[in-house]
Design a protein around this motif. Structure first.
Motif, PDB file in Angstrom:
ATOM      1  N   ARG A 515       0.817  -1.215   0.000  1.00 28.71           N
ATOM      2  CA  ARG A 515       0.000   0.000   0.000  1.00 28.71           C
ATOM      3  C   ARG A 515       0.849   1.262   0.000  1.00 28.71           C
ATOM      4  NH1 ARG A 515      -4.638  -1.496   4.531  1.00 28.71           N
ATOM      5  NH2 ARG A 515      -5.600  -3.242   3.371  1.00 28.71           N
ATOM      6  N   THR A 516       2.058   1.143   0.482  1.00 29.29           N
ATOM      7  CA  THR A 516       2.941   2.317   0.531  1.00 29.29           C
ATOM      8  C   THR A 516       3.763   2.495  -0.734  1.00 29.29           C
ATOM      9  OG1 THR A 516       4.668   1.019   1.623  1.00 29.29           O
ATOM     10  CG2 THR A 516       3.095   2.177   3.040  1.00 29.29           C
ATOM     11  N   GLY A 517       3.622   1.552  -1.688  1.00 28.15           N
ATOM     12  CA  GLY A 517       4.349   1.687  -2.926  1.00 28.15           C
ATOM     13  C   GLY A 517       5.288   0.530  -3.193  1.00 28.15           C
ATOM     14  N   PRO A 518       6.103   0.643  -4.264  1.00 33.60           N
ATOM     15  CA  PRO A 518       7.028  -0.439  -4.615  1.00 33.60           C
ATOM     16  C   PRO A 518       8.073  -0.663  -3.521  1.00 33.60           C
ATOM     17  CG  PRO A 518       6.766   1.124  -6.417  1.00 33.60           C
ATOM     18  CD  PRO A 518       6.149   1.748  -5.217  1.00 33.60           C
ATOM     19  N   ARG A 519       8.467  -1.913  -3.361  1.00 41.29           N
ATOM     20  CA  ARG A 519       9.517  -2.253  -2.421  1.00 41.29           C
ATOM     21  C   ARG A 519      10.152  -3.562  -2.846  1.00 41.29           C
ATOM     22  NH1 ARG A 519       6.613  -3.383   3.219  1.00 41.29           N
ATOM     23  NH2 ARG A 519       8.778  -3.908   3.742  1.00 41.29           N
ATOM     24  N   THR A 520      11.214  -3.974  -2.185  1.00 39.77           N
ATOM     25  CA  THR A 520      11.831  -5.268  -2.479  1.00 39.77           C
ATOM     26  C   THR A 520      11.856  -6.110  -1.204  1.00 39.77           C
ATOM     27  OG1 THR A 520      14.065  -4.491  -1.963  1.00 39.77           O
ATOM     28  CG2 THR A 520      13.302  -4.262  -4.262  1.00 39.77           C
ATOM     29  N   ARG A 521      11.915  -7.403  -1.383  1.00 39.87           N
ATOM     30  CA  ARG A 521      12.013  -8.293  -0.235  1.00 39.87           C
ATOM     31  C   ARG A 521      13.072  -9.357  -0.512  1.00 39.87           C
ATOM     32  NH1 ARG A 521       9.152 -13.120  -0.990  1.00 39.87           N
ATOM     33  NH2 ARG A 521       7.811 -13.160  -2.846  1.00 39.87           N
TER      34      ARG A 521
END
Length: 581
Positions: A515-521
């Motif tokens: 919900r806060t935007g693109p990210r990586t894991r």
């Protein structure tokens, strides 16, 4: 010495390896960051980030076993400890190398506890570390004549430099009534967050093991059969499953103590353990002989609303009515809990001649990967000039799950002038100093036993801690043509079985959305695996092909940061390289 915890056994090393593998008790040991400190002319590896205390600069520092800390030196007989300390053993104590020779004088001198229990009514106190004889003498003018002492258990928080058979004999002769307490595994919902907990499915077996260990610890300090042993079960939340597991544990504790000739006691909170035990009255449940009620209401009596007036009478109760605080008598200050005692304590502990072997484990260390070296002495007083056999347990005392046992044979035959001087009837040929291979690795508690020759029983000589490096060496690590090449050397002795496996484990990050935007894991994938079998002293180059999934992953990403994990029974080594362009 660092404390933390010939011929092999009839079950040879290859068979032992297989047995441990099949049982699933050998797990890889992960590496940990460390730093080097200098002490007593040696360099010692200690965990990075742990505080290091030099005891010669802190004469009254409490050696807290429940803290992540490193103590260099010998604990003071006058250390000041908080009465409330409890928790899983984490600390490392590094004693001077000379401590092994001075231990000769403190070793058991052909003595056992001759006394049973004795009822005492009056005031008592308990302290985390047994006070020195000088402090006990200074407190002779105090209103107390009962004293609680912590004899052992995985959650005992304080070191015990004063608690010896000689101390017990001296204090009981001086009119003190001792209350031996064992701080073992705690309830699953214990209020002690740092404590080791019991397991519901193994509660009965763990209760039995606690009783066996408590009797061994009590016997080592001259508290013989007939003495009461109190289990310290700290406050816990009374869920149905936690209560059931705790009661099963304590019933097993009581039954095993009875079988071994001791009196069972339980210390716990009035609002948890004592209430749960009282609820079992009349049910057929095997109750402890004595209870020790923790209820800090300031009342110097043994009555409590959760305990029926007809239960645990007469003279079967202790009440801890006030928690930790300082009190001073004769110029000596001790942090104590207050107790009103109307129950069983240790009787007179005169030291008498015994039949069991005597001796001492001076040190245990790891001179090389997969190796253990031990040094000490032992003889049997019933056959003082005969050489003695030694048994070693790596991973804790005998019977501890996962511990590896080695029958070393008749090895206590070396010269020891100090033993001959202290025991002229035995002569000098009772020392041992030897190394042997082991499948264990990482921080381990190493325990040595002297095997009895005539009447009597085998005897624990002591347990020491050592960190055993994994018996592997990796070299010539390269990646080419969808394969990783690595040379593996097994450092166990020539001819021993050395089975294992090599695993390629890739680490990378992938994009995801939230919900806060693109990210990586982060993601981990096994991209290759092969088994191998070496013999001790041998080395071989292995080529590990990438799996089909690994090849596809490499095609998509172009390069993979990869761990090469080489594991054998007892531990593993890890190397890192990049696979691909």
């Amino acid at each position: 010495m660092i404390r933390r915890l010939r011929s092999l056994a009839p079950l040879g090393l290859p068979a032992l390896l297989l047995a441990l593998l099949l049982a699933g008790v050998v797990t890889p040991a992960a590496g940990a960051a460390s730093r080097t400190v200098s002490f007593d002319g040696r360099t010692v590896q200690v965990p990075a980030g742990w505080p290091v205390y030099r005891l010669d600069r802190h004469s009254r520092m409490c050696v807290r076993l429940d803290r992540r800390a490193v103590y260099l030196g010998t604990p003071s007989s006058q250390q000041r400890c908080p009465a409330e300390a409890i928790g899983r053993r984490r600390a490392i104590l590094v004693e001077p190398a000379s401590a092994g020779t001075s231990a000769l004088a403190a070793a058991p001198r052909r003595a056992t506890g001759s006394a049973g229990g004795a009822v005492f009514t009056g005031l008592g106190f308990d302290a985390c570390s047994a006070p020195s004889s000088r402090s006990m003498a200074a407190w002779a003018d105090s209103p107390y004549r009962g004293v609680g002492v912590y004899i052992g258990g995985i959650n005992r928080a304080c070191s015990q430099p004063n608690l010896t058979a000689e101390w017990v004999a001296a204090q009981t002769a001086a009119g003190w009534h001792l209350i031996p307490t064992y701080v073992g595994l705690q309830a699953p919902t214990s209020a002690c967050s740092s404590c080791a907990k019991l397991t519901s499915s193994q509660a009965t077996a763990q209760g039995v093991a606690a009783a066996v260990d408590a009797v061994e610890e009590a016997g080592a300090v001259a508290m013989g059969p007939g003495s009461p042993l109190y289990f310290d079960m700290e406050s816990y939340s009374q869920t149905s499953s936690a209560t059931a597991a705790t009661l099963a544990f304590l019933e097993a504790w009581t039954e095993k103590l009875h079988a071994l000739g001791y009196v069972s006691g339980v210390y716990s909170s009035s609002a948890s353990g004592i209430e749960d035990l009282a609820g079992q009255i009349g049910s057929g449940y095997v109750l402890p002989d004595d209870i020790w009620i923790a209820n800090w209401n300031g009342q110097q009596s043994t009555t409590d609303t959760v305990v029926p007036s007809t239960a645990w009478t007469p003279h079967r109760r202790i009440h801890q009515y006030r928690g930790g605080h300082n009190e001073s008598y004769g110029g000596v200050t001790i942090n104590i809990d207050n107790n009103y005692v109307d129950g069983e304590t240790v009787g007179s502990a005169t030291l008498v001649a015994g039949d069991n072997p005597v001796g001492y484990l001076d040190f245990a260390k790891a001179p090389a990967p997969g190796q253990v070296r031990i040094r000490g002495w032992a003889f049997d007083p019933n056959a003082p000039t005969e050489p003695l056999a030694i048994r070693l347990s790596v991973g804790g005392k005998e019977g501890i799950p996962g511990a590896a046992t080695y029958e070393l044979g008749t090895v206590a035959t070396g010269g020891r002038r100090d033993v001959a001087a202290a025991f002229p009837e035995a002569g000098p040929k009772h020392g041992f100093d030897l190394s042997l291979p082991t499948v264990m690795s990482g921080p381990q508690r190493i325990c040595a036993y002297a095997l009895n020759i005539s009447s009597g029983e085998d005897r624990l000589l002591g347990c020491k801690g050592a960190t055993i490096p994994v018996a592997l060496r990796l070299s010539h690590l390269t990646a080419k043509n969808n394969k990783v090449k690595v040379r593996v050397a097994c450092l166990w002795p020539d001819g021993t079985e050395c089975p294992g496996q090599i695993v390629l484990r890739s680490h990378f990050r992938i994009a995801s959305h939230s919900r806060t935007g693109p990210r990586t894991r982060p993601v981990k994938r096994v991209i290759g695996r092969i088994p191998f079998r070496l013999t001790g002293g041998g080395a071989q180059t292995f080529r590990v092909p990438l799996s089909s999934g690994g090849r596809e992953l490499l095609r998509l990403r172009g390069q993979l940061k990869t761990q090469v994990v080489v594991a054998i029974p007892g531990g593993r080594r890890i190397a890192v390289l990049r696979v691909g362009s």
